[in-house]
Design an enzyme around this catalytic site. Structure first.
Site, PDB file in Angstrom:
ATOM      1  N   PHE A 124      59.951  23.824  22.878  1.00 54.07           N
ATOM      2  CA  PHE A 124      59.650  22.398  23.092  1.00 54.07           C
ATOM      3  C   PHE A 124      60.975  21.639  23.289  1.00 54.07           C
ATOM      4  CE2 PHE A 124      58.347  18.116  21.749  1.00 54.07           C
ATOM      5  CZ  PHE A 124      57.201  17.965  22.520  1.00 54.07           C
ATOM      6  N   TYR A 227      50.397  16.987  12.528  1.00 56.63           N
ATOM      7  CA  TYR A 227      49.434  16.077  13.176  1.00 56.63           C
ATOM      8  C   TYR A 227      48.605  16.758  14.246  1.00 56.63           C
ATOM      9  CZ  TYR A 227      53.764  15.624  15.941  1.00 56.63           C
ATOM     10  OH  TYR A 227      54.920  15.886  16.636  1.00 56.63           O
ATOM     11  N   LYS A 228      48.846  18.060  14.483  1.00 59.61           N
ATOM     12  CA  LYS A 228      48.058  18.764  15.504  1.00 59.61           C
ATOM     13  C   LYS A 228      46.856  19.423  14.830  1.00 59.61           C
ATOM     14  CE  LYS A 228      52.278  19.785  18.147  1.00 59.61           C
ATOM     15  NZ  LYS A 228      52.220  18.900  19.309  1.00 59.61           N
ATOM     16  N   ARG A 381      46.218  21.183  29.822  1.00 60.40           N
ATOM     17  CA  ARG A 381      46.085  21.913  28.550  1.00 60.40           C
ATOM     18  C   ARG A 381      44.743  21.567  27.920  1.00 60.40           C
ATOM     19  NH1 ARG A 381      51.261  20.995  24.711  1.00 60.40           N
ATOM     20  NH2 ARG A 381      50.093  19.071  24.430  1.00 60.40           N
TER      21      ARG A 381
HETATM   22  C1  LIG Z   1      56.442  22.617  19.356  1.00 58.51           C
HETATM   23  C2  LIG Z   1      56.864  21.225  18.987  1.00 58.51           C
HETATM   24  N1  LIG Z   1      57.996  21.053  18.299  1.00 58.51           N
HETATM   25  C3  LIG Z   1      58.429  19.818  17.959  1.00 58.51           C
HETATM   26  C4  LIG Z   1      57.692  18.704  18.288  1.00 58.51           C
HETATM   27  C5  LIG Z   1      58.235  17.348  17.939  1.00 58.51           C
HETATM   28  O1  LIG Z   1      57.854  17.033  16.660  1.00 58.51           O
HETATM   29  P1  LIG Z   1      58.324  15.675  15.951  1.00 58.51           P
HETATM   30  O2  LIG Z   1      57.863  14.562  16.829  1.00 58.51           O
HETATM   31  O3  LIG Z   1      57.580  15.722  14.639  1.00 58.51           O
HETATM   32  O4  LIG Z   1      59.771  15.691  15.780  1.00 58.51           O
HETATM   33  C6  LIG Z   1      56.493  18.837  18.990  1.00 58.51           C
HETATM   34  C7  LIG Z   1      55.719  17.644  19.348  1.00 58.51           C
HETATM   35  O5  LIG Z   1      54.664  17.666  19.921  1.00 58.51           O
HETATM   36  C8  LIG Z   1      56.068  20.134  19.350  1.00 58.51           C
HETATM   37  O6  LIG Z   1      54.941  20.320  20.034  1.00 58.51           O
END
Ligand SMILES: Cc1ncc(COP(=O)(O)O)c(C=O)c1O
Length: 421
Positions: A124, A227-228, A381
């Site tokens: 990500f 939150y997912k 998705r």
């Molecule tokens: C795989 C992954 N890592 C990190 C994040 C970012 O997380 P945060 O906004 O809690 O820093 C996301 C956000 O959707 C994500 O999907």
């Protein structure tokens, strides 16, 4: 197989079907966001109500001692149970990005590993930004990014070769946000260990959907969001896990008072807390920590083993439908076909992906609104949250996709994209 009756029969046979009724469901909406925000558990409202009216509204500062100081530990214990690790190995709070910063910084400066950071092109973006930031702040070499030939899956041989030649601290997303590719975590942890390296797993798209067993897979470090698939709510706090054998050797780069061994002594000198608490920094986010308990309890009640089984059943069902109904209409499957290589979303592409997503979200009369998400440049998705996604929802979605493409309904929309999709 391709009938509504068959889908409804699958729902009746589903062991987890009763969990559907434990969430809020807006009318006429099929929610298959994939997965940036889970649905709201019914219990969430009562928790927030009590927090606002009683704990904050009436009890005020006294609630720190009565309820809130222990809350991060209680919530962390639930997350630890989901990850199958000890409660003393998990800290909850802040965002995934900040937790990755703390953990990657601590590991790369621990003296235990070569000071080299490695990531890959399936990770990500925030993870890669964080690693690059760490590299520019110290004397580290540039972050190595393994570029896989496709967005679909990792080239494991190339990844292993890079680790062999440049051992250090690696960060990978266990389930890739684009294709849902699921890495062979146990094999890679062993490989990394043998190469004097360590992998920080970003579990954001895995936790609550994949049956994680961090100890059994030899996982030593991880971060993730809630939150997912854990349905913690927008901005719900993230978590950080470190194996107990490593904690003492690490130092958090953010020395805040909540990470002090005795925060309420207000000492002038920083003395890190023992154990995982050293990774805490500031005041915990009580308003978002408290409701997170609702989602975590549902996951534990259902069990991650059954959640994974339902995820496999529903995603395989969807893939079969896509293959028979949508591939002939120009859709391409962008997720691995093998279940053991796949998390809990299915990614499709089509040359009209963006406009198709617009049709799903802004339907013509008498059609349900369907929320999936679009990821540039061409991905649709479809998220499957095993606790509440029904076979019926998937069948109806495929029917709508068929209709949108075969009638060219997508021509009703232009190609303009808003900032948040
Ligand atoms: C795989 C992954 N890592 C990190 C994040 C970012 O997380 P945060 O906004 O809690 O820093 C996301 C956000 O959707 C994500 O999907």
């Amino acid at each position: 197989m391709n009938t509504l009756e068959f889908a409804q029969q699958c729902d009746r046979n589903d062991e987890l079907s009763s969990f559907y009724h434990r969430f809020q469901h807006p009318d006429d909406l099929i929610y298959l966001d994939g997965n940036s925000l889970g649905k709201q558990p019914l219990e969430t409202e009562a928790i927030i109500d009590e927090l606002l009216k009683e704990q904050w509204g009436k009890n005020l500062i006294r609630s720190w001692n009565d309820h809130w100081l222990d809350l991060p530990k209680n919530v962390a214990a639930h997350i630890a149970e989901i990850l199958k690790v000890k409660p003393s190995e998990v800290s909850v709070g802040e965002s995934t990005s900040v937790n990755l910063y703390k953990l990657a910084h601590a590991l790369v400066h621990s003296g235990k590993f070569q000071p080299q950071l490695i990531t890959d092109s399936l990770n990500f973006p925030t993870d890669n930004y964080i690693l690059e930031g760490i590299a520019t702040q110290g004397d580290l070499a540039k972050v190595i990014c393994v570029n896989h030939p496709s967005d679909l899956e990792a080239d494991l041989e190339c990844l292993k070769q890079t680790i062999r030649e440049n051992p250090g601290v690696i960060c990978l997303s266990l389930v890739s946000y684009k294709s849902a590719y699921l890495y062979p975590i146990k094999m890679l942890n062993k490989f990394a260990k043998d190469a004097n390296s360590i992998i920080i797993w970003d579990l954001s798209h895995a936790v609550g959907a994949v049956n994680l067993d961090l100890k059994n897979t030899g996982t030593l470090a991880a971060i993730g969001c809630t939150y997912k698939y854990l349905n913690g709510g927008p901005g719900a706090p993230a978590f950080l896990y470190v194996d107990e054998g490593l904690i003492d050797e690490l130092k958090s780069p953010v020395q805040g008072w909540f990470g002090h061994s005795n925060p309420f002594d207000f000492a002038s000198e920083f003395k890190p807390a023992a154990g995982i608490d050293k990774f805490k920094a500031g005041t915990p986010q009580i308003l978002s920590l408290a409701p997170l308990k609702a989602g975590l309890s549902l996951t534990l009640e259902a069990s991650t083993k059954k959640i994974r089984a339902k995820s496999i059943a529903t995603s395989s069902y969807l893939l079969d439908l896509v293959q028979s109904e949508l591939v002939p209409l120009g859709f391409t499957i962008e997720s691995p076909l093998e279940v053991e290589k796949r998390g809990s979303h299915i990614t499709l592409s089509h040359q009209e992906s963006w406009r198709i997503c617009q049709c799903l979200q802004h339907p013509i009369a008498n059609r349900p609104t369907i929320i999936v998400d679009f990821r540039p440049d061409r991905f649709i998705r479809i998220g499957i949250t095993p606790l509440y996604t029904r076979f019926e929802d998937l069948w109806k979605t495929v029917e709508r996709l068929k209709e949108i493409v075969s009638t060219e309904e997508y021509l009703r929309h232009d190609g303009k994209k808003p900032v948040v999709t």
